[in-house]
Design a protein around this motif. Structure first.
Motif, PDB file in Angstrom:
ATOM      1  N   LYS A 105      58.423  21.594  20.971  1.00  0.00           N
ATOM      2  CA  LYS A 105      56.994  21.364  21.188  1.00  0.00           C
ATOM      3  C   LYS A 105      56.531  20.286  20.236  1.00  0.00           C
ATOM      4  CE  LYS A 105      56.186  26.216  21.979  1.00  0.00           C
ATOM      5  NZ  LYS A 105      55.687  27.398  21.269  1.00  0.00           N
ATOM      6  N   PRO A 106      55.635  19.426  20.604  1.00  0.00           N
ATOM      7  CA  PRO A 106      55.081  19.252  21.943  1.00  0.00           C
ATOM      8  C   PRO A 106      56.108  18.557  22.837  1.00  0.00           C
ATOM      9  CG  PRO A 106      54.110  17.713  20.378  1.00  0.00           C
ATOM     10  CD  PRO A 106      55.050  18.543  19.617  1.00  0.00           C
ATOM     11  N   PHE A 107      56.334  19.113  24.015  1.00  0.00           N
ATOM     12  CA  PHE A 107      57.409  18.561  24.832  1.00  0.00           C
ATOM     13  C   PHE A 107      56.966  17.393  25.707  1.00  0.00           C
ATOM     14  CE2 PHE A 107      55.537  22.059  26.936  1.00  0.00           C
ATOM     15  CZ  PHE A 107      55.906  23.201  26.257  1.00  0.00           C
ATOM     16  N   GLU A 120      48.509  26.675  30.880  1.00  0.00           N
ATOM     17  CA  GLU A 120      48.607  25.269  31.263  1.00  0.00           C
ATOM     18  C   GLU A 120      50.010  24.948  31.786  1.00  0.00           C
ATOM     19  OE1 GLU A 120      46.278  23.007  31.476  1.00  0.00           O
ATOM     20  OE2 GLU A 120      44.681  24.251  30.642  1.00  0.00           O
ATOM     21  N   LEU A 121      50.984  25.558  31.168  1.00  0.00           N
ATOM     22  CA  LEU A 121      52.368  25.349  31.592  1.00  0.00           C
ATOM     23  C   LEU A 121      52.561  25.877  33.012  1.00  0.00           C
ATOM     24  CD1 LEU A 121      54.871  24.157  30.328  1.00  0.00           C
ATOM     25  CD2 LEU A 121      55.471  26.394  29.440  1.00  0.00           C
ATOM     26  N   LYS A 130      46.762  29.926  25.991  1.00  0.00           N
ATOM     27  CA  LYS A 130      46.359  28.700  26.663  1.00  0.00           C
ATOM     28  C   LYS A 130      47.573  27.865  27.079  1.00  0.00           C
ATOM     29  CE  LYS A 130      42.128  26.239  25.825  1.00  0.00           C
ATOM     30  NZ  LYS A 130      41.313  25.625  24.756  1.00  0.00           N
ATOM     31  N   LEU A 131      48.532  27.793  26.176  1.00  0.00           N
ATOM     32  CA  LEU A 131      49.708  26.976  26.456  1.00  0.00           C
ATOM     33  C   LEU A 131      50.459  27.514  27.670  1.00  0.00           C
ATOM     34  CD1 LEU A 131      51.599  24.668  25.751  1.00  0.00           C
ATOM     35  CD2 LEU A 131      52.716  26.111  24.073  1.00  0.00           C
ATOM     36  N   GLU A 153      50.607  13.331  16.261  1.00  0.00           N
ATOM     37  CA  GLU A 153      51.987  13.817  16.227  1.00  0.00           C
ATOM     38  C   GLU A 153      52.842  13.011  15.246  1.00  0.00           C
ATOM     39  OE1 GLU A 153      53.500  14.105  20.280  1.00  0.00           O
ATOM     40  OE2 GLU A 153      55.404  14.633  19.348  1.00  0.00           O
ATOM     41  N   ASP A 208      51.315  31.917  23.033  1.00  0.00           N
ATOM     42  CA  ASP A 208      50.039  31.212  23.031  1.00  0.00           C
ATOM     43  C   ASP A 208      49.467  31.209  24.448  1.00  0.00           C
ATOM     44  OD1 ASP A 208      48.438  29.197  21.137  1.00  0.00           O
ATOM     45  OD2 ASP A 208      48.388  28.456  23.203  1.00  0.00           O
ATOM     46  N   ASN A 249      47.614  18.108  32.994  1.00  0.00           N
ATOM     47  CA  ASN A 249      47.035  18.772  34.168  1.00  0.00           C
ATOM     48  C   ASN A 249      45.701  18.177  34.602  1.00  0.00           C
ATOM     49  OD1 ASN A 249      49.173  20.517  34.476  1.00  0.00           O
ATOM     50  ND2 ASN A 249      48.275  22.102  33.179  1.00  0.00           N
ATOM     51  N   ILE A 292      50.210  26.199  35.313  1.00  0.00           N
ATOM     52  CA  ILE A 292      49.523  25.284  36.248  1.00  0.00           C
ATOM     53  C   ILE A 292      50.408  24.077  36.531  1.00  0.00           C
ATOM     54  CG2 ILE A 292      47.547  23.721  36.531  1.00  0.00           C
ATOM     55  CD1 ILE A 292      45.956  25.646  34.700  1.00  0.00           C
ATOM     56  N   PHE A 293      50.988  23.546  35.448  1.00  0.00           N
ATOM     57  CA  PHE A 293      51.817  22.351  35.583  1.00  0.00           C
ATOM     58  C   PHE A 293      53.044  22.600  36.465  1.00  0.00           C
ATOM     59  CE2 PHE A 293      55.403  19.804  33.996  1.00  0.00           C
ATOM     60  CZ  PHE A 293      54.915  18.551  34.321  1.00  0.00           C
ATOM     61  N   LYS A 345      51.900  22.282  15.848  1.00  0.00           N
ATOM     62  CA  LYS A 345      52.516  21.696  17.037  1.00  0.00           C
ATOM     63  C   LYS A 345      52.143  22.470  18.302  1.00  0.00           C
ATOM     64  CE  LYS A 345      56.376  19.115  15.274  1.00  0.00           C
ATOM     65  NZ  LYS A 345      57.821  19.131  15.066  1.00  0.00           N
ATOM     66  N   ILE A 346      51.779  23.746  18.141  1.00  0.00           N
ATOM     67  CA  ILE A 346      51.428  24.533  19.323  1.00  0.00           C
ATOM     68  C   ILE A 346      50.118  24.040  19.955  1.00  0.00           C
ATOM     69  CG2 ILE A 346      50.909  26.867  20.156  1.00  0.00           C
ATOM     70  CD1 ILE A 346      52.933  27.732  17.855  1.00  0.00           C
ATOM     71  N   HIS A 349      54.823  23.617  12.047  1.00  0.00           N
ATOM     72  CA  HIS A 349      55.225  24.309  13.271  1.00  0.00           C
ATOM     73  C   HIS A 349      54.031  24.932  13.970  1.00  0.00           C
ATOM     74  CE1 HIS A 349      59.183  24.641  10.953  1.00  0.00           C
ATOM     75  NE2 HIS A 349      59.186  23.538  11.679  1.00  0.00           N
ATOM     76  N   SER A 385      58.791  25.035  18.160  1.00  0.00           N
ATOM     77  CA  SER A 385      58.152  23.942  17.429  1.00  0.00           C
ATOM     78  C   SER A 385      58.990  23.581  16.205  1.00  0.00           C
ATOM     79  CB  SER A 385      56.740  24.333  17.013  1.00  0.00           C
ATOM     80  OG  SER A 385      56.743  25.595  16.419  1.00  0.00           O
ATOM     81  N   ILE A 412      48.918  21.150  19.654  1.00  0.00           N
ATOM     82  CA  ILE A 412      49.191  19.799  20.176  1.00  0.00           C
ATOM     83  C   ILE A 412      49.884  19.904  21.535  1.00  0.00           C
ATOM     84  CG2 ILE A 412      50.497  17.662  19.820  1.00  0.00           C
ATOM     85  CD1 ILE A 412      49.993  17.941  16.868  1.00  0.00           C
ATOM     86  N   ALA A 413      50.876  20.793  21.607  1.00  0.00           N
ATOM     87  CA  ALA A 413      51.587  20.980  22.877  1.00  0.00           C
ATOM     88  C   ALA A 413      50.615  21.431  23.960  1.00  0.00           C
ATOM     89  CB  ALA A 413      52.699  22.007  22.706  1.00  0.00           C
ATOM     90  N   THR A 414      49.717  22.354  23.589  1.00  0.00           N
ATOM     91  CA  THR A 414      48.740  22.834  24.568  1.00  0.00           C
ATOM     92  C   THR A 414      47.837  21.691  25.017  1.00  0.00           C
ATOM     93  OG1 THR A 414      48.750  24.870  23.291  1.00  0.00           O
ATOM     94  CG2 THR A 414      47.083  24.674  25.007  1.00  0.00           C
ATOM     95  N   LYS A 461      48.455  18.562  25.062  1.00  0.00           N
ATOM     96  CA  LYS A 461      49.206  17.630  25.903  1.00  0.00           C
ATOM     97  C   LYS A 461      49.366  18.184  27.323  1.00  0.00           C
ATOM     98  CE  LYS A 461      51.136  14.151  23.526  1.00  0.00           C
ATOM     99  NZ  LYS A 461      52.077  13.114  23.811  1.00  0.00           N
ATOM    100  N   MET A 462      49.563  19.500  27.424  1.00  0.00           N
ATOM    101  CA  MET A 462      49.668  20.114  28.750  1.00  0.00           C
ATOM    102  C   MET A 462      48.345  19.995  29.492  1.00  0.00           C
ATOM    103  SD  MET A 462      52.745  21.345  29.241  1.00  0.00           S
ATOM    104  CE  MET A 462      52.183  21.765  30.832  1.00  0.00           C
TER     105      MET A 462
END
Lengths: 338, 223
Positions: free
Chosen positions: B101-103, B16-17, B12-13, A161, B10, A144, B19-20, A132-133, A129, B80, A135-137, A139-140
């Motif tokens: 996550k990751p979505f 970025e979210l 950074k996340l 993943e 988080d 972008n 911005i997106f 995954k954070i 878990h 997650s 990884i999610a970051t 991917k974002m």
């Protein structure tokens, strides 16, 4: 417990009794006793001894025969000490005490490992878990800042993943408790999710997708089933031919089950190896030569998870002519009454 | 612009979210008062909240339960933890939707749009789009120009819709395919070419020629 063995065990005692009887006979003879008295004396001692031994023998035989009998019937042999009634002879008591002690120590030892395994599984789940954070970051960030480089990183992120997911389900598969929910799932929906998940590599590899007859409901855990299909689709991508790649997915309803077919036209599996593909750690000759090395875990996990969910998985391949994976979902007509 | 609140620990996340979301036509608002998140959300005036489950001070499920006592603000849970049980719990506590996550970013956007459509009666995917030269009627799957109109197939409609959204930009074939795959049309390269050709021919029928231009090696552009 045979009488012969019992006698063997007590042969010295018999010898001493014999010596004692002979000695007393000699003594009585020197005392010039009447022969009737001598025989009476000898018989009295011998009969008393025989009676004593017989009683002892039957007592032990009854006890040990019951223990052996119970042991034979027991499923978990280590539970035998619970079945033994406290014996009324000394060495039997010692035996029971030893068994109790040994068992207690074993239970402690087993619990220690159980705890360690449980802790390890919890750690793995937590770690998964956590990872995954980032990884999610990532991917974002990729989303972008879309360009060729990030696109390529995106593909690698997908691979990471997938490996992580494999680890998660591996940890789950070794666990006895249920952490899944069986409910009504639509096959089309499961398949679509898996295809979407793999869209990057499927599109890049130019694999044609053919879907039909998927408007069927099955009873399974959505996430687990998705994981299983994901492993199979990834294998199809990994072991595809150079050209005209195609994956056909369809289902068929039978009397007692629903079978989902995943058919590809990849390099297939050698007939000598097909029986072993579900073994843990087995990598066929194709797996060792592919660009991405096979880990021998994917299909093993699929099989294991399928068994837990009450499903079945089968694989067929005609040398170098692709393969068909069949996933059998059980169907009980009674379920539809609910 | 519709304001969407992001509750995520988080740093950074969440940036970025944000911005997106801004790139996709929403106003993103990052909420960071984790020790006072409930009133912070209630006072934020957001139309939708993206709520993480693992948070400092109070976890997302607790925040969700507390908010549901006083407000119906749409909430999408982000986590997650990937299993059906957590998903079920969140839905029972009153979440509108759930992403892991990751979505998949396109799916997150689609979920946001669907919830906003339902709650605010605002259709972010408008049914009728006026594209100056022609009108794209999504609910009827038609292109209208003056008195003339043509009917589009499902795939043609999706392609044209995507090109309209990205009008003036070059759209890579791969991106177009990924968009189609995300909306469950699993087409291959050849089918895409066929669909584009058919779409061009149909547009030509109502005198809209050369609308979709091919940029060799790059993709398509809607002029």
């Amino acid at each position: 417990m045979s009488f012969k063995n019992y006698m063997k065990d007590h042969c010295y005692t018999f010898l001493f009794i014999l010596v004692a009887v002979t000695a007393s006979e000699i003594f009585l003879l020197t005392c010039k006793m009447h022969w009737v008295i001598r025989i009476y004396f000898a018989l009295a001692i011998i009969l008393a001894c025989i009676a004593g031994f017989l009683m002892d023998y039957f007592k032990r035989r009854k006890f040990y025969n019951k223990v052996l009998n119970d042991l034979d019937k027991l499923d978990q042999k280590y539970l035998i000490h619970e079945m033994i009634a406290r014996p009324d002879f000394f060495d039997g008591v010692i035996l029971k005490e030893i068994l109790d002690e040994v068992n207690k120590s074993m239970v402690e030892q087993v619990n220690l490992y159980k705890l360690q395994q449980e802790e390890y599984k919890e750690y793995i789940e937590l770690w998964i878990h956590e990872i995954k954070i980032p990884i999610a970051t990532s991917k974002m960030i990729i989303e972008n800042h879309k360009n060729e480089v990030t696109q390529s990183i995106d593909e690698e992120m997908d691979k990471i993943e997938n490996f992580i997911e494999q680890a998660l389900y591996y940890a789950r598969s070794n666990h006895v408790e249920k952490d899944y929910i069986i409910k009504k799932c639509h096959l089309q929906e499961i398949v679509s999710e898996v295809l979407k998940k793999n869209k990057n590599s499927l599109i890049k590899e130019k694999i044609k997708i053919e879907l039909h007859d998927l408007d069927i409901d099955v009873y399974t855990d959505f996430k687990w089933c998705q994981f299983i299909l994901n492993q199979i689709i990834q294998n199809s991508i990994k072991y595809s031919q150079k050209e005209n790649k195609e994956i056909e997915i369809y289902a068929n309803t039978y009397k007692d089950n629903v079978v989902l077919y995943l058919k590809d036209n990849g390099i297939g599996i050698k007939s000598s190896e097909i029986t072993r593909v579900f073994e843990k750690g087995f990598t066929g000759s194709n797996g060792r030569n592919a660009n991405q090395k096979s880990t021998g875990i994917g299909l093993y996990l699929c099989k294991k998870l399928c068994e837990k969910l009450g499903m079945n998985i089968k694989i067929q391949s005609k040398n170098e002519n692709g393969c068909i994976v069949m996933i059998v979902f059980p169907k009980d007509s009674r379920i539809e009454l609910l | 612009m519709i304001k969407i609140g992001i509750v995520e620990d988080d740093k950074k996340l969440r940036e970025e979210l944000s911005i997106f979301l801004s790139k996709n036509g929403y106003e993103a608002m990052i909420l960071t008062e984790f020790d006072n998140m409930i009133s912070s959300i209630l006072n934020s005036n957001c139309k939708l909240i993206l709520l993480d489950i693992n948070l400092p001070y109070f976890d997302g499920e607790y925040i969700l339960k507390e908010i549901r006592k006083v407000s119906d603000i749409p909430i999408i849970m982000m986590t997650s933890r990937d299993n059906e049980i957590d998903e079920l719990l969140s839905m029972n506590y009153g979440a509108d939707d759930y992403v892991t996550k990751p979505f998949n970013i396109q799916i997150l956007l689609a979920k946001i749009a669907a919830i906003l459509k339902r709650t605010l009666k605002i259709d972010t995917n408008q049914n009728i789009i006026d594209c100056q030269d022609f009108i794209l009627n999504i609910s009827k799957s038609k292109v209208q120009k003056g008195n003339e109109e043509i009917e589009l197939t499902k795939n043609e409609l999706k392609i044209l819709h995507f090109l309209v959204q990205k009008r003036g930009e070059i759209v890579a074939r791969e991106d177009l395919m990924k968009y189609l795959w995300d909306s469950e049309s699993f087409i291959d390269d050849n089918t895409l070419t066929v669909n584009i050709t058919r779409l061009r021919n149909k547009l030509e029928e109502i005198h809209l020629s050369n609308m979709i231009e091919t940029k060799r090696g790059q993709g398509y552009i809607l002029k």
